[in-house]
Design an enzyme around this catalytic site. Structure first.
Site, PDB file in Angstrom:
ATOM      1  CB  THR A   7      -0.867   0.027   1.280  1.00 19.41           C
ATOM      2  OG1 THR A   7       0.024  -0.047   2.412  1.00 19.41           O
ATOM      3  CG2 THR A   7      -1.824  -1.144   1.330  1.00 19.41           C
ATOM      4  CG  ASP A  27       7.345  -6.003   7.574  1.00 19.92           C
ATOM      5  OD1 ASP A  27       6.720  -4.960   7.309  1.00 19.92           O
ATOM      6  OD2 ASP A  27       7.603  -6.331   8.747  1.00 19.92           O
ATOM      7  N   GLY A  76       9.591   7.706   3.496  1.00 16.58           N
ATOM      8  CA  GLY A  76       9.865   7.236   4.862  1.00 16.58           C
ATOM      9  C   GLY A  76      11.019   7.983   5.528  1.00 16.58           C
ATOM     10  CG  ASP A  92      14.600   7.093   1.697  1.00 20.69           C
ATOM     11  OD1 ASP A  92      15.049   6.129   2.350  1.00 20.69           O
ATOM     12  OD2 ASP A  92      14.010   6.950   0.607  1.00 20.69           O
ATOM     13  CE  LYS A 137      15.379   3.957  -0.848  1.00 21.03           C
ATOM     14  NZ  LYS A 137      14.053   4.313  -0.364  1.00 21.03           N
ATOM     15  NE  ARG A 197      11.366  -1.607  -0.666  1.00 18.03           N
ATOM     16  CZ  ARG A 197      11.652  -0.547   0.117  1.00 18.03           C
ATOM     17  NH1 ARG A 197      12.294   0.505  -0.359  1.00 18.03           N
ATOM     18  NH2 ARG A 197      11.275  -0.536   1.377  1.00 18.03           N
TER      19      ARG A 197
HETATM   20  P1  ITT Z   1       3.095  -2.227   2.975  1.00 17.36           P
HETATM   21  O1  ITT Z   1       3.124  -3.015   4.257  1.00 17.36           O
HETATM   22  O2  ITT Z   1       1.722  -2.081   2.420  1.00 17.36           O
HETATM   23  O3  ITT Z   1       4.090  -2.737   1.972  1.00 17.36           O
HETATM   24  P2  ITT Z   1       4.216  -0.135   4.643  1.00 17.36           P
HETATM   25  O4  ITT Z   1       4.600   1.285   4.436  1.00 17.36           O
HETATM   26  O5  ITT Z   1       3.321  -0.467   5.817  1.00 17.36           O
HETATM   27  O6  ITT Z   1       3.566  -0.715   3.298  1.00 17.36           O
HETATM   28  P3  ITT Z   1       6.227  -1.720   5.883  1.00 17.36           P
HETATM   29  O7  ITT Z   1       5.274  -2.357   6.799  1.00 17.36           O
HETATM   30  O8  ITT Z   1       7.266  -2.572   5.237  1.00 17.36           O
HETATM   31  O9  ITT Z   1       5.517  -0.974   4.691  1.00 17.36           O
HETATM   32  O10 ITT Z   1       6.880  -0.532   6.702  1.00 17.36           O
HETATM   33  C1  ITT Z   1       7.985  -0.027   6.241  1.00 17.36           C
HETATM   34  C2  ITT Z   1       8.206   1.335   6.875  1.00 17.36           C
HETATM   35  O11 ITT Z   1       9.626   1.424   7.100  1.00 17.36           O
HETATM   36  C3  ITT Z   1       7.854   2.407   5.857  1.00 17.36           C
HETATM   37  O12 ITT Z   1       6.561   2.898   6.064  1.00 17.36           O
HETATM   38  C4  ITT Z   1       8.943   3.433   6.118  1.00 17.36           C
HETATM   39  O13 ITT Z   1       8.560   4.248   7.194  1.00 17.36           O
HETATM   40  C5  ITT Z   1      10.149   2.580   6.539  1.00 17.36           C
HETATM   41  N1  ITT Z   1      10.973   2.216   5.358  1.00 17.36           N
HETATM   42  C6  ITT Z   1      11.069   1.009   4.742  1.00 17.36           C
HETATM   43  N2  ITT Z   1      11.877   1.059   3.680  1.00 17.36           N
HETATM   44  C7  ITT Z   1      12.288   2.333   3.591  1.00 17.36           C
HETATM   45  C8  ITT Z   1      13.119   3.027   2.697  1.00 17.36           C
HETATM   46  O14 ITT Z   1      13.632   2.439   1.625  1.00 17.36           O
HETATM   47  N3  ITT Z   1      13.346   4.307   2.935  1.00 17.36           N
HETATM   48  C9  ITT Z   1      12.809   4.928   3.998  1.00 17.36           C
HETATM   49  N4  ITT Z   1      11.986   4.376   4.883  1.00 17.36           N
HETATM   50  C10 ITT Z   1      11.723   3.062   4.681  1.00 17.36           C
END
Ligand code: ITT
Length: 211
Positions: free
Chosen positions: A11, A72, A164, A166, A186, A192
């Site tokens: 999402t 995740d 997020g 970053d 990135k 990722r």
């Molecule tokens: P989905 O579960 O629907 O994929 P989400 O945003 O809830 O979306 P996550 O549960 O994996 O995703 O939470 C990841 C959080 O961690 C995300 O909302 C960011 O705040 C942080 N995060 C993850 N990868 C990141 C990145 O590449 N850069 C910055 N922040 C990141």
């Protein structure tokens, strides 16, 4: 097993963009949750990245009967004992550690402000991003990969790119935050990017053996 299209079950728009970019030369059609007519909600209530990723991948795959990738991911900060960790997406509202942070302009911003508040007088700035990616085809196969990006937390947000955390994360060996890197840069170094490249590698091998 025919894998010509995969649903990226996220999402998070920032993540989706990065996944699409990483798959662009594979010939696989990438679907997103916006392409699905019926919507479901999958609650991330597990204690590890892997368990949450497995839960998301299997629930979406079974519901849509499609090959699915779910991820995740999160930020682990050494001085905070690994927090925000699996709570990264909703750290601002996580009362049990560090109290609540009010949301003024966005959730990403509130999460960042909470981390900066907790890290205000901290000398140890070491942190890492973690990505756990799960690919699942109902009744057929499941694959899991992971990737890490090591770096440190800076003392104020810098840069407009990415999403997020970053703007407050400076990768090891860089003088810039992740939010100052191009999307290509990135993806080349990120948690990722690493996890997805491992998965693509495995998928390519499986598909070659099958043909
Ligand atoms: P989905 O579960 O629907 O994929 P989400 O945003 O809830 O979306 P996550 O549960 O994996 O995703 O939470 C990841 C959080 O961690 C995300 O909302 C960011 O705040 C942080 N995060 C993850 N990868 C990141 C990145 O590449 N850069 C910055 N922040 C990141």
């Amino acid at each position: 097993m025919k894998v010509d299209k995969i649903l990226i079950a996220t999402t998070n728009k920032g993540k989706l963009k990065e996944f699409k970019h990483l798959f662009k030369d594979t010939g696989i059609t990438i679907l997103s949750l916006d392409d699905m007519n019926e919507k479901i909600e999958v609650v991330e209530d597990r204690e590890t990245f892997l368990e949450n990723a497995i839960k998301k991948a299997t629930e979406y795959a079974k519901f849509y009967n499609l090959p699915v990738i779910a991820e995740d991911a999160g930020l682990e900060i050494e001085a905070l004992g690994g927090f925000p960790g699996v709570y990264s997406a909703r750290f601002f509202s996580f009362k049990e550690f560090g109290g609540e942070e009010p949301v003024q302009d966005s959730i990403d911003r509130a999460n960042i402000l909470k981390v900066l508040r907790l890290m205000a007088n901290e000398k140890n700035r070491k942190a890492r991003f973690v990505s756990n990616v799960v690919f699942y085809v109902p009744e057929e196969t499941g694959i899991w990969t992971e990737g890490y990006l090591y770096g440190e937390i800076v003392d104020k947000p810098v840069g407009e790119g990415g999403f997020g955390y970053d703007p407050i994360f400076k990768p090891e060996g860089y003088q810039k935050t992740l939010a100052q890197l191009s999307p290509e840069e990135k993806n080349r170094i990120s948690h990722r990017g690493k996890a997805v490249k491992k998965l693509i590698n495995i998928l390519e091998k499986i598909l070659q053996w099958k043909n």
